[in-house]
Scaffold this active site. Structure first.
Site: not given
Length: 380
Positions: A128, A132, A159, A339, A363
């Site tokens: 929420e 979390g 998700t 690089g 998670e």
């Protein structure tokens, strides 16, 4: 780079070959364009589902592949090495199927074939905006009203928001603390379930996340998963498996970054020879390769405990912690190997580095993993 693997059955090798073939044919050619457009690859998930790769750890009688978690995680790793957002989507969907598969009654389990076959995509609504890591303090409420629960509140970092067909909603049906939390399975089209604008994220742009507002959404009472008050138990047991999924995603991402860096170092010449031959670069690549192998070994060791029915929660936390920290370090080093070219979007390593960061957060943050592990060390 070819990774030496020892799998438990000939069928498992065939599954890994299938996953590799699909990853090379369906994932690798599309990842850059989908990431650039921030477009969710829903059809790719359907393809994986129809190939049987979305339900690997679940029983055959409900449409799954009846594979050990050890095999499922290695398939996930292959997908992540080509396109992390797809592998993460598979991991999240597998997590979203878990409550029904493990705790759902006969009526709910009838939905599993379509879930595991990829026709129904799932989402997991636990976090929420104000909570979390402290999941036990969630405030989204579900009040019983005749034959339904009326859900009010907001979930965050979801998700598959906007794309899911069903949501696992962890909500408060009782008093404070873990004992007051229950789990509901809601159809995405339920009135009062309103996905908000997608977040603007650093990476995984083809897997948008968003808050979900629940504005008096009526969820039928027979969509209660398990019993009232068991939601926190369901959520935590699901996260143990989910952490292994994220660890496997991290290993795959790190392997992809290592492969690209090695190939570049073999081709790029300075001072008349490939840069891979310089000890400074060679030792860096050696450390990257060793870290990836160690992360893979730790992840699969935890999976074997799960497959054997042994306690694995602490080992899952260790695997998630180490594998995701490894992915961050290896992708950063891959940028260094290239690089200046590593810093531009012409090469994928800059994307790998951006993507690795989120794996240390989802998670359960890696600080939470350290807390879980350290507390276990203080117990007899």
């Amino acid at each position: 780079m070819t990774v030496a693997r020892i799998l438990p059955t000939p069928e498992a090798y065939e599954l890994l070959d299938l996953a590799t073939e699909l990853a090379d044919r369906e994932l690798a050619p599309q990842v850059e364009s989908f990431e650039a457009r921030a477009e969710f690859p829903r059809d790719v998930l359907r393809t994986l589902g129809r190939a049987g790769l979305l339900g690997l750890p679940y029983p055959e009688e409900v449409g799954g592949g009846a594979q050990p978690y050890e095999v499922y995680l290695q398939v996930l790793e292959v997908l992540a090495s080509r396109w992390l957002a797809v592998a993460e989507a598979v991991s999240v969907h597998t997590l979203a199927c878990y409550p029904v598969a493990a705790y759902g009654g006969e009526q709910l389990r009838k939905l599993l074939p379509d879930m595991l076959g990829g026709e129904l995509l799932g989402a997991y609504c636990l976090s929420e905006p104000q909570g979390g890591s402290d999941a036990a303090a969630l405030t989204t409420k579900a009040v019983r009203d005749d034959d339904a629960y009326v859900v009010t509140g907001t979930k965050a970092w979801i998700t598959h928001a906007h794309h899911a067909d069903f949501y696992n909603i962890f909500c408060r049906t009782g008093g404070p603390g873990p004992a007051g939390i229950s789990c509901l399975l809601a159809d995405a089209g339920t009135a009062g379930i309103v996905p908000q604008a997608p977040e603007k994220t650093m990476g995984l742009r083809s897997s948008p996340i968003a808050q979900i507002a629940f504005d008096g959404a009526r969820v039928p009472a027979d969509r209660l998963v398990g019993e009232e008050g068991t939601g926190f138990k369901i959520a935590m047991s699901a996260l143990d498996s989910g952490r292994l999924g994220i660890a496997a995603c991290a290993v795959g991402l790190a392997q992809g970054a290592l492969d690209y860096a090695v190939a570049y170092a073999r081709e790029r010449e300075q001072f008349g020879r490939p840069i891979a031959e310089f000890q400074g670069l060679g030792f860096l690549l050696a450390d990257m390769a060793t870290a990836v192998s160690a992360a893979r070994a730790l992840t699969l060791a935890a999976a074997r405990l799960r497959d054997a029915g042994r306690p694995y929660s602490i080992e899952a936390a260790k695997a998630k912690l180490f594998a995701t920290d490894t992915a961050m370090r290896v992708t950063t080093d891959a940028v260094q190997v290239l690089g200046g070219y590593g810093y531009v979007a012409d090469h994928p390593v800059e994307r790998y580095m951006r993507e690795a960061k989120v794996l240390q957060i989802v998670e359960g943050t890696n600080q939470i993993q350290r807390l879980v592990i350290s507390r276990s060390l203080g117990r007899p």
